[in-house]
Design a protein around this motif. Sequence first.
Motif, PDB file in Angstrom:
ATOM      1  N   HIS A   1      38.200  23.245  42.197  1.00 39.88           N
ATOM      2  CA  HIS A   1      36.923  23.899  41.893  1.00 39.88           C
ATOM      3  C   HIS A   1      36.189  23.475  40.775  1.00 39.88           C
ATOM      4  CE1 HIS A   1      39.198  26.844  44.301  1.00 39.88           C
ATOM      5  NE2 HIS A   1      40.258  26.994  43.626  1.00 39.88           N
TER       6      HIS A   1
ATOM      7  N   SER B   1      37.914  32.393  33.287  1.00 38.29           N
ATOM      8  CA  SER B   1      38.116  32.586  34.733  1.00 38.29           C
ATOM      9  C   SER B   1      39.415  33.437  34.561  1.00 38.29           C
ATOM     10  CB  SER B   1      38.591  31.042  35.353  1.00 38.29           C
ATOM     11  OG  SER B   1      38.816  31.573  36.689  1.00 38.29           O
TER      12      SER B   1
ATOM     13  N   ARG C   1      38.786  29.707  40.274  1.00 31.40           N
ATOM     14  CA  ARG C   1      37.831  29.824  41.432  1.00 31.40           C
ATOM     15  C   ARG C   1      36.688  30.185  41.072  1.00 31.40           C
ATOM     16  NH1 ARG C   1      42.994  31.030  42.930  1.00 31.40           N
ATOM     17  NH2 ARG C   1      43.678  30.062  44.466  1.00 31.40           N
ATOM     18  N   THR C   2      36.279  31.061  40.052  1.00 29.97           N
ATOM     19  CA  THR C   2      35.045  31.463  39.451  1.00 29.97           C
ATOM     20  C   THR C   2      35.044  31.583  38.036  1.00 29.97           C
ATOM     21  OG1 THR C   2      35.563  33.918  39.591  1.00 29.97           O
ATOM     22  CG2 THR C   2      34.640  32.872  41.670  1.00 29.97           C
ATOM     23  N   TRP C   3      33.880  31.623  37.286  1.00 26.14           N
ATOM     24  CA  TRP C   3      34.012  31.238  35.943  1.00 26.14           C
ATOM     25  C   TRP C   3      32.812  32.366  35.219  1.00 26.14           C
ATOM     26  CZ3 TRP C   3      37.235  28.790  33.255  1.00 26.14           C
ATOM     27  CH2 TRP C   3      38.072  27.777  33.912  1.00 26.14           C
ATOM     28  N   SER C   4      32.974  32.869  34.122  1.00 21.39           N
ATOM     29  CA  SER C   4      31.978  33.815  33.480  1.00 21.39           C
ATOM     30  C   SER C   4      30.844  33.373  33.102  1.00 21.39           C
ATOM     31  CB  SER C   4      32.984  34.568  32.239  1.00 21.39           C
ATOM     32  OG  SER C   4      33.100  33.592  31.239  1.00 21.39           O
TER      33      SER C   4
END
Length: 87
Positions: free
Chosen positions: A35, A79, A84-87
């Motif tokens: 990712h 995360s 998969r996603t980050w702040s």
Amino acid sequence: MQCLQGLRLLSAVAVVAFAGELGFAKDIRDISTGHIIPDEGYCDQPYVVILQDGNWLCLLTTAKGDEGASNSHVVSTTSTDQGRTWS
């Protein structure tokens, strides 16, 4: 441009310990299965640690230009879903 080198580090160091638990069938150290770590154009020195609560913390140097740009700065991002996603 995304921080692909940081992604390799993330895959090789942080994720590989949890491969069995996460149920990955393929080699998650391979960059094609990883990712993206967010950046502002240039990224260097990404470091990822897994915190006691299971969230991931990533520190990286980034800039809106190339390496050595005068606007370089350090960023931290977290995360809650294994990168998969980050702040």
